[in-house]
Design an enzyme around this catalytic site. Structure first.
Site, PDB file in Angstrom:
ATOM      1  N   ASN A  35      40.029  45.041  53.595  1.00 30.77           N
ATOM      2  CA  ASN A  35      41.161  44.208  54.027  1.00 30.77           C
ATOM      3  C   ASN A  35      41.009  43.657  55.452  1.00 30.77           C
ATOM      4  O   ASN A  35      41.758  42.760  55.855  1.00 30.77           O
ATOM      5  CB  ASN A  35      42.493  44.950  53.880  1.00 30.77           C
ATOM      6  CG  ASN A  35      42.970  45.080  52.446  1.00 30.77           C
ATOM      7  OD1 ASN A  35      43.595  46.076  52.066  1.00 30.77           O
ATOM      8  ND2 ASN A  35      42.698  44.089  51.619  1.00 30.77           N
ATOM      9  N   ASP A  63      49.754  46.071  44.781  1.00 41.04           N
ATOM     10  CA  ASP A  63      49.192  44.723  44.958  1.00 41.04           C
ATOM     11  C   ASP A  63      50.230  43.642  44.636  1.00 41.04           C
ATOM     12  O   ASP A  63      51.175  43.877  43.887  1.00 41.04           O
ATOM     13  CB  ASP A  63      47.966  44.579  44.044  1.00 41.04           C
ATOM     14  CG  ASP A  63      47.070  43.428  44.455  1.00 41.04           C
ATOM     15  OD1 ASP A  63      47.192  42.949  45.604  1.00 41.04           O
ATOM     16  OD2 ASP A  63      46.244  43.000  43.623  1.00 41.04           O
TER      17      ASP A  63
HETATM   18  C1  IPE Z   1      43.700  46.377  47.056  1.00 46.08           C
HETATM   19  O1  IPE Z   1      44.300  45.135  47.014  1.00 46.08           O
HETATM   20  C2  IPE Z   1      44.005  47.040  48.370  1.00 46.08           C
HETATM   21  C3  IPE Z   1      45.415  47.416  48.579  1.00 46.08           C
HETATM   22  C4  IPE Z   1      46.378  47.329  47.712  1.00 46.08           C
HETATM   23  C5  IPE Z   1      45.690  47.961  49.876  1.00 46.08           C
HETATM   24  P1  IPE Z   1      43.514  43.817  47.435  1.00 46.08           P
HETATM   25  O2  IPE Z   1      44.478  42.705  47.241  1.00 46.08           O
HETATM   26  O3  IPE Z   1      42.907  43.964  48.759  1.00 46.08           O
HETATM   27  O4  IPE Z   1      42.354  43.776  46.343  1.00 46.08           O
HETATM   28  P2  IPE Z   1      41.449  42.573  45.833  1.00 46.08           P
HETATM   29  O5  IPE Z   1      40.947  41.843  47.050  1.00 46.08           O
HETATM   30  O6  IPE Z   1      42.319  41.685  44.999  1.00 46.08           O
HETATM   31  O7  IPE Z   1      40.381  43.227  45.027  1.00 46.08           O
HETATM   32  C1  IPE Z   2      48.808  44.188  48.645  1.00 50.93           C
HETATM   33  O1  IPE Z   2      49.286  42.879  48.513  1.00 50.93           O
HETATM   34  C2  IPE Z   2      48.955  44.730  50.041  1.00 50.93           C
HETATM   35  C3  IPE Z   2      47.698  44.863  50.801  1.00 50.93           C
HETATM   36  C4  IPE Z   2      46.504  44.632  50.339  1.00 50.93           C
HETATM   37  C5  IPE Z   2      47.822  45.293  52.167  1.00 50.93           C
HETATM   38  P1  IPE Z   2      48.347  41.651  48.819  1.00 50.93           P
HETATM   39  O2  IPE Z   2      48.470  41.292  50.252  1.00 50.93           O
HETATM   40  O3  IPE Z   2      46.966  41.914  48.357  1.00 50.93           O
HETATM   41  O4  IPE Z   2      49.022  40.518  47.930  1.00 50.93           O
HETATM   42  P2  IPE Z   2      48.252  39.470  47.037  1.00 50.93           P
HETATM   43  O5  IPE Z   2      47.352  40.241  46.121  1.00 50.93           O
HETATM   44  O6  IPE Z   2      47.493  38.580  47.964  1.00 50.93           O
HETATM   45  O7  IPE Z   2      49.344  38.763  46.282  1.00 50.93           O
HETATM   46 MG    MG Z   3      45.972  41.660  46.621  1.00 50.79          MG
END
Ligand code: IPE
Ligand code: IPE
Ligand code: MG
Length: 271
Positions: A94, A46
């Site tokens: 997502n 993340d």
């Molecule tokens: C979890 O991260 C999913 C992945 C790392 C693929 P998200 O960024 O989607 O999670 P939330 O929305 O903060 O819970």
């Molecule tokens: C994790 O990084 C990757 C995916 C969920 C695909 P994020 O895209 O969630 O990055 P933040 O949490 O918005 O910084």
């Molecule tokens: Mg995230």
């Protein structure tokens, strides 16, 4: 400006400075207790978007940078001889993101497989994909299938990539499959036990998760491995995924080694 951003993202993905699999005596592993390593590590990768924003770049540049991190962490997991590394690449939630970001990610996964499959195969990795794969673009599904086939007889680290994955969705699919067998008389419902259920999940054949790592400061599971992480240890770090280095990964291993895992029982020194 745009050229600069794209240029940086592309050169990051190309990754000129290749990180080799660290050997047992590598300084990276100094001070590690090899007898206390987790066998199955799961990572919620993340913070890509937040990292990119902090660099004045588009969120998508963070995803591109994150691919390089993943490559290095997989090499480190191989050096550590972990049994399995399971990573969260795209959740069933997502899809709520803007269409441009979603399609960027799908293209990135495809490009990643195209570029990395051969090297992973040479590294004896067994790749496997978790999730509702039929919801992904057809060509990506084909690449995933081909990669799994290519590496199916390998004996090294099990590298599970969760894409269009949700723990609740996975459990529902397992229940549907078992209920279907019960309905047509193949299975007596009373015979369903933890082992059978475990074997009906996308992670069938894997050991339980010992350690869940989540980068970038949030402390939640976000629907990842709800069943498999039943007795996992958790490790949270504020470091964003694109900056999560092999050293950070080893720090998580050392932290894990210090945990007192009781599994509901009592350890000798606590009696
Ligand atoms: C979890 O991260 C999913 C992945 C790392 C693929 P998200 O960024 O989607 O999670 P939330 O929305 O903060 O819970
Ligand atoms: C994790 O990084 C990757 C995916 C969920 C695909 P994020 O895209 O969630 O990055 P933040 O949490 O918005 O910084
Ligand atoms: Mg995230």
């Amino acid at each position: 400006m745009l050229k600069k951003i794209l240029g940086k993202a592309v050169s990051t993905l190309a990754g000129g400075d290749d990180f080799a699999i660290p050997q047992h005596d590598s300084p990276l592993f100094a001070g590690l207790d090899w007898d206390k390593l987790p066998r199955h590590v799961a990572v919620i990768m993340d913070g890509n978007g937040r990292w990119a924003k902090g660099q004045g770049m588009l969120r998508t540049a963070g995803h591109t940078a994150g691919v390089k991190t993943l490559k290095n962490i997989l090499k480190t997991a191989i050096g550590l001889k972990l049994d399995a590394l399971t990573v969260y690449a795209f959740s069933t939630e997502n899809w709520k993101r803007p269409e441009t970001e979603v399609s960027f990610l799908m293209n990135l996964f495809s490009e990643y497989l195209h570029k990395e499959v051969q090297e992973m195969h040479e590294d004896n990795v067994q790749i496997h994909f978790l999730g509702r794969l039929e919801g992904l673009p057809k060509s990506l599904q084909q690449q995933m299938h081909d990669a799994e086939e290519l590496m199916k007889d390998n004996t090294g680290v099990k590298f599970n990539v969760a894409a269009n994955y949700g723990g609740q969705d996975e459990i529902i699919r397992a229940v549907q499959s078992l209920a279907g067998k019960a309905a047509n008389g193949e299975l007596n419902p009373a015979d369903i036990d933890e082992a059978m259920f475990d074997n009906s999940l996308d992670t069938a054949g894997n050991l339980p998760v010992d350690l869940v790592i989540r980068t970038s400061g949030d402390m939640r599971l976000s629907n990842f491995l709800l069943w498999q992480a039943a007795y996992a240890e958790f490790y949270f770090t504020d470091v964003n995924w694109p900056e999560f280095s092999p050293e950070c990964f080893v720090a998580a291993m050392k932290d894990f080694a210090s945990r007192d895992r009781r599994f509901g029982g009592l350890n000798d020194n606590k009696k």
